[in-house]
Design an enzyme around this catalytic site. Structure first.
Site, PDB file in Angstrom:
ATOM      1  N   CYS A 169       0.807  -1.234   0.000  1.00 39.51           N
ATOM      2  CA  CYS A 169       0.000   0.000   0.000  1.00 39.51           C
ATOM      3  C   CYS A 169       0.840   1.284   0.000  1.00 39.51           C
ATOM      4  O   CYS A 169       0.411   2.300  -0.528  1.00 39.51           O
ATOM      5  CB  CYS A 169      -0.994   0.005   1.150  1.00 39.51           C
TER       6      CYS A 169
ATOM      7  N   CYS B 252      -3.312  -2.633  -0.753  1.00 39.30           N
ATOM      8  CA  CYS B 252      -2.270  -3.573  -0.351  1.00 39.30           C
ATOM      9  C   CYS B 252      -2.049  -4.673  -1.379  1.00 39.30           C
ATOM     10  O   CYS B 252      -1.232  -5.570  -1.168  1.00 39.30           O
ATOM     11  CB  CYS B 252      -2.627  -4.186   0.999  1.00 39.30           C
TER      12      CYS B 252
ATOM     13  N   LYS C 188      -5.408  -9.187  11.354  1.00 42.94           N
ATOM     14  CA  LYS C 188      -5.345  -7.738  11.173  1.00 42.94           C
ATOM     15  C   LYS C 188      -6.738  -7.248  10.785  1.00 42.94           C
ATOM     16  O   LYS C 188      -7.283  -7.665   9.753  1.00 42.94           O
ATOM     17  CB  LYS C 188      -4.342  -7.390  10.081  1.00 42.94           C
TER      18      LYS C 188
ATOM     19  N   ARG D 235     -10.333  -0.968   2.945  1.00 44.18           N
ATOM     20  CA  ARG D 235      -9.577  -2.219   3.016  1.00 44.18           C
ATOM     21  C   ARG D 235     -10.423  -3.386   3.554  1.00 44.18           C
ATOM     22  O   ARG D 235      -9.874  -4.426   3.914  1.00 44.18           O
ATOM     23  CB  ARG D 235      -8.357  -2.032   3.915  1.00 44.18           C
TER      24      ARG D 235
ATOM     25  N   LYS E  85      -3.719  -7.192  15.498  1.00 44.49           N
ATOM     26  CA  LYS E  85      -3.603  -5.755  15.256  1.00 44.49           C
ATOM     27  C   LYS E  85      -4.963  -5.175  14.907  1.00 44.49           C
ATOM     28  O   LYS E  85      -5.641  -5.755  14.064  1.00 44.49           O
ATOM     29  CB  LYS E  85      -2.641  -5.556  14.088  1.00 44.49           C
TER      30      LYS E  85
ATOM     31  N   SER F 148      -1.191   3.323  15.346  1.00 42.90           N
ATOM     32  CA  SER F 148      -1.092   4.787  15.307  1.00 42.90           C
ATOM     33  C   SER F 148      -2.262   5.491  15.986  1.00 42.90           C
ATOM     34  O   SER F 148      -2.067   6.479  16.701  1.00 42.90           O
ATOM     35  CB  SER F 148      -0.984   5.245  13.856  1.00 42.90           C
TER      36      SER F 148
ATOM     37  N   TYR G 260       4.746   2.657  19.287  1.00 41.40           N
ATOM     38  CA  TYR G 260       5.491   3.898  19.039  1.00 41.40           C
ATOM     39  C   TYR G 260       6.137   4.416  20.319  1.00 41.40           C
ATOM     40  O   TYR G 260       6.958   5.316  20.267  1.00 41.40           O
ATOM     41  CB  TYR G 260       4.559   4.937  18.395  1.00 41.40           C
TER      42      TYR G 260
HETATM   43  C1  PBG Z   1       0.334  -1.582   5.876  1.00 40.37           C
HETATM   44  C2  PBG Z   1       0.228  -1.286   7.328  1.00 40.37           C
HETATM   45  C3  PBG Z   1      -0.678  -0.462   8.007  1.00 40.37           C
HETATM   46  C4  PBG Z   1      -0.276  -0.451   9.333  1.00 40.37           C
HETATM   47  C5  PBG Z   1       0.821  -1.297   9.444  1.00 40.37           C
HETATM   48  N1  PBG Z   1       1.106  -1.814   8.197  1.00 40.37           N
HETATM   49  C6  PBG Z   1      -1.788   0.378   7.492  1.00 40.37           C
HETATM   50  C7  PBG Z   1      -3.018  -0.197   6.968  1.00 40.37           C
HETATM   51  O1  PBG Z   1      -3.186  -1.423   6.850  1.00 40.37           O
HETATM   52  O2  PBG Z   1      -3.871   0.600   6.585  1.00 40.37           O
HETATM   53  C8  PBG Z   1      -0.910   0.325  10.448  1.00 40.37           C
HETATM   54  C9  PBG Z   1      -0.006   0.672  11.586  1.00 40.37           C
HETATM   55  C10 PBG Z   1      -0.532   1.749  12.472  1.00 40.37           C
HETATM   56  O3  PBG Z   1      -1.672   2.237  12.319  1.00 40.37           O
HETATM   57  O4  PBG Z   1       0.210   2.145  13.376  1.00 40.37           O
HETATM   58  N2  PBG Z   1      -0.719  -2.284   5.329  1.00 40.37           N
END
Ligand code: PBG
Length: 327
Positions: A122, A130, A199, A221, A252, A278, A317
């Site tokens: 992505c 992705c 995820k 997504r 996650k 994040s 983080y």
């Molecule tokens: C890539 C990816 C993402 C995150 C980690 N690898 C973004 C997503 O899937 O949109 C998110 C990490 C975070 O939010 O700290 N696909």
């Protein structure tokens, strides 16, 4: 035996006894620091939705990683923000691309720091998805099987550059097996795979997408990331990834999915990672800035709860900061 014989407060009244009976510990050795890397030199670009986090160029990345390692954090996970994005994610599979160069520089300067790389298209595609988009029944969807060779080539480029662990985060079916096969065929059977196994399609990735400049340009997504209503399905995802050769499985985000972390650890007993993403970071930062919560206490409480749920490894983080506070 109940009150008044049993009084659970007896062990709570003094700090020393509280420490002695504390069930959960969290140490720097369990943490992974995510770092964003972009092209250029001398870069240290602030990410506005993630105060305190930056996009680094390879040279400043090495400096930052040195501080992370000095704080006692054993590993970093790298996310690349390439200059060039296209439909086919060509910069993702380039053996001299941004991440391979970053890995080589880090392994040279800091050989003992474990370098994990995020494997996902992505950040490298102009459409921000992705995988590979195709037209199906008048809709644009992401084609699973056309994506697999690209992910395998990307993982291979990272592993050849010296990545200690590769971590696919795309959620295509079969990608763990495809990557494992590609690595094994290239005499890289020793390189472990940490899969983002469960995820979820989450609102908590919002700030990351600003940080990685990777928001999807059409749709969302949910065609590949998991529906947050599903816990049983998460176990099936984990089981599949383990059968395909995943060495570490990740859940996650973390805080809204503590039950999933718990179930995965109980059911499979394998190394489990959890990603405090994040949006979880941004929530704590925003509330702390407003004076509504105690920042340090919230960091300790959330990270400890992720650990209590069963995570062996936490991607956060706050890794370097937490490590500095505890060492
Ligand atoms: C890539 C990816 C993402 C995150 C980690 N690898 C973004 C997503 O899937 O949109 C998110 C990490 C975070 O939010 O700290 N696909």
């Amino acid at each position: 035996m109940a009150f008044p014989i049993t009084r659970l407060r007896r062990l709570r009244d003094t700090a020393v006894l509280r420490e002695m009976v504390a069930e959960t510990t969290l140490e720097a050795k369990d943490l992974v620091q995510p770092l964003f890397v972009r092209e250029g030199r001398g870069e240290r670009r602030a990410i506005s939705s993630m105060p305190g986090q930056f996009q680094w160029s390879v040279d400043t990345l090495v400096e930052r990683a040195g501080e992370v390692a000095a704080a006692g954090v054993p590993a970093v996970i790298l996310f690349g923000i390439p200059d060039r994005k296209d439909a086919g994610a060509t910069s993702a599979v380039d053996p001299d691309g941004l991440i391979p160069r970053a890995v080589r520089a880090l392994k040279k300067a800091l050989p003992d720091l474990a370098v994990i790389t995020d494997v996902c298209l992505c950040e490298y595609t102009d459409h921000g998805h992705c995988g590979v988009p195709v037209e199906r029944g008048g809709r644009r969807v992401i084609d699973n099987d056309q994506t697999l060779p690209l992910l395998a080539a990307m993982a291979l480029a990272h592993a050849r550059a010296g990545a200690d662990v590769v971590a696919p985060s795309d959620m295509m079916d079969g990608r763990v097996g495809a990557i494992r096969q590609a690595l094994d065929a290239a005499s890289l059977s020793h390189v472990p795979l940490m899969s983002y196994a469960a995820k979820f399609a989450s609102s908590f990735y919002g700030p990351f997408r600003e940080a990685a400049e990777s928001p999807p340009q059409f749709g969302d997504r949910r065609g590949y990331q998991m529906d947050y209503r599903n816990g049983n399905e998460a176990l099936r995802e984990v089981e599949n990834d383990l059968q395909e050769g995943a060495d570490i499985v990740m859940v996650k985000p973390a805080l809204a999915y503590l039950d999933v972390i718990w179930r995965v650890k109980q059911r499979f007993g394998v190394p489990v990672a959890a990603y405090q993403v994040s949006g979880e970071y941004a929530m704590i930062e925003a509330a702390a800035r407003a004076g509504w919560i105690d920042r340090g206490a919230a960091i300790r409480e959330t990270l400890t709860s992720i650990r209590r749920a069963g995570a062996d490894i936490i991607l956060t983080y706050y890794a370097a900061e937490f490590a500095r506070l505890t060492s």
